[in-house]
Design an enzyme around this catalytic site. Structure first.
Site, PDB file in Angstrom:
ATOM      1  CB  CYS A 132      -0.979  -0.028   1.160  1.00 52.08           C
ATOM      2  SG  CYS A 132      -2.377   1.099   0.939  1.00 52.08           S
ATOM      3  CG  HIS A 156      -3.818  -3.796   2.642  1.00 50.93           C
ATOM      4  ND1 HIS A 156      -2.804  -3.312   3.440  1.00 50.93           N
ATOM      5  CD2 HIS A 156      -4.488  -2.712   2.176  1.00 50.93           C
ATOM      6  CE1 HIS A 156      -2.868  -1.988   3.476  1.00 50.93           C
ATOM      7  NE2 HIS A 156      -3.876  -1.599   2.715  1.00 50.93           N
ATOM      8  CD  GLU A 210      -1.021  -6.040   4.898  1.00 49.33           C
ATOM      9  OE1 GLU A 210      -1.362  -4.927   5.327  1.00 49.33           O
ATOM     10  OE2 GLU A 210      -1.107  -6.345   3.686  1.00 49.33           O
TER      11      GLU A 210
END
Length: 236
Positions: free
Chosen positions: A96, A181, A183
């Protein structure tokens, strides 16, 4: 057991721009592979060590823009250190804001997008040889950004979305930038809904619907994200 060469540093450095945007599900992946994790707080800690690290450094997300260095002077220092790191082709992942910082450090334009992209959707994967993100086909990922970037010179585009053409790119085998994202952890996304409540309401995002999507899609993404990180480490 690590997936890299024996002399590869066994500590992963992660740079945070927001306390609750951490390595998420990836942290457990690194532990399982035999790595340790050390966090640095941007704007608080001296990031020189993190950007000079010979092992993997991951630059995480945050709500500020790379062009806001007048309001957040630490950003310019961070960008300068990142430029030097990229020149040395050291293993670096940006997520990001981290991806935007990499794009900017490589000379590409980073700017406010035409609309917020917040929510879950699948990516359009590029037909490039050995696409590192190939495991994400038909797997929704979490988008949460308002800024976007142009593709840096000599970079290889890996993925796009319906709203933004540049969602992920690599530069060689060491530099990986992800606008989305990868993660996120299924058991901790509520803190994102709390911490970003002002942004969500301003963007007219249905929080209840977003929570339901998180519960539906996050666990599947966790399984795939671990495979992608292992593949990235193996190619170093």
């Amino acid at each position: 057991m690590t997936t890299t060469s024996p002399d590869f540093p066994d500590t992963i450095y992660a740079i945070q721009h927001l306390a609750f945007e951490d390595l998420g599900a990836l942290e457990d992946v690194f532990y399982q592979l035999g790595y340790r994790v050390r966090y640095f707080e941007a704007g608080v800690d001296d990031l020189t060590q993190a950007f000079g690290h010979k092992g993997l450094t991951i630059i995480l997300g945050g709500p500020i823009g790379v062009y806001e260095s007048d309001d957040y002077p630490f950003l310019q220092k961070e960008i300068d250190l990142l430029k030097e790191r990229l020149k040395q082709n050291l293993p670096t992942i940006g997520i990001c804001l981290g991806a935007q910082l990499i794009a900017h450090a490589l000379g590409a334009k980073v700017y406010a997008g035409h609309q917020k992209e917040i929510g879950w959707s699948t990516l359009h994967l590029s037909h490039t040889e050995n696409n590192l993100l190939s495991a994400l086909i038909d797997t929704p990922v979490l988008h949460w950004h308002g800024d976007t970037f142009d593709l840096p010179e000599n970079a290889t585009l890996l993925a796009s979305s319906d709203l933004y053409p540049n969602q992920a790119f690599t530069l060689g085998k060491h530099i990986l930038a992800l606008q989305f994202h990868l993660e996120v952890a299924a058991d901790s996304l509520e803190k994102w809904l709390i911490g970003h409540t002002c942004e969500l309401r301003h963007a007219n995002i249905d929080i209840t619907a977003l929570r339901a999507d998180n519960q539906q899609y996050a666990s599947a993404l966790e399984q795939v994200s671990g495979k992608i990180i292992q593949q990235y480490l193996m190619q170093l």
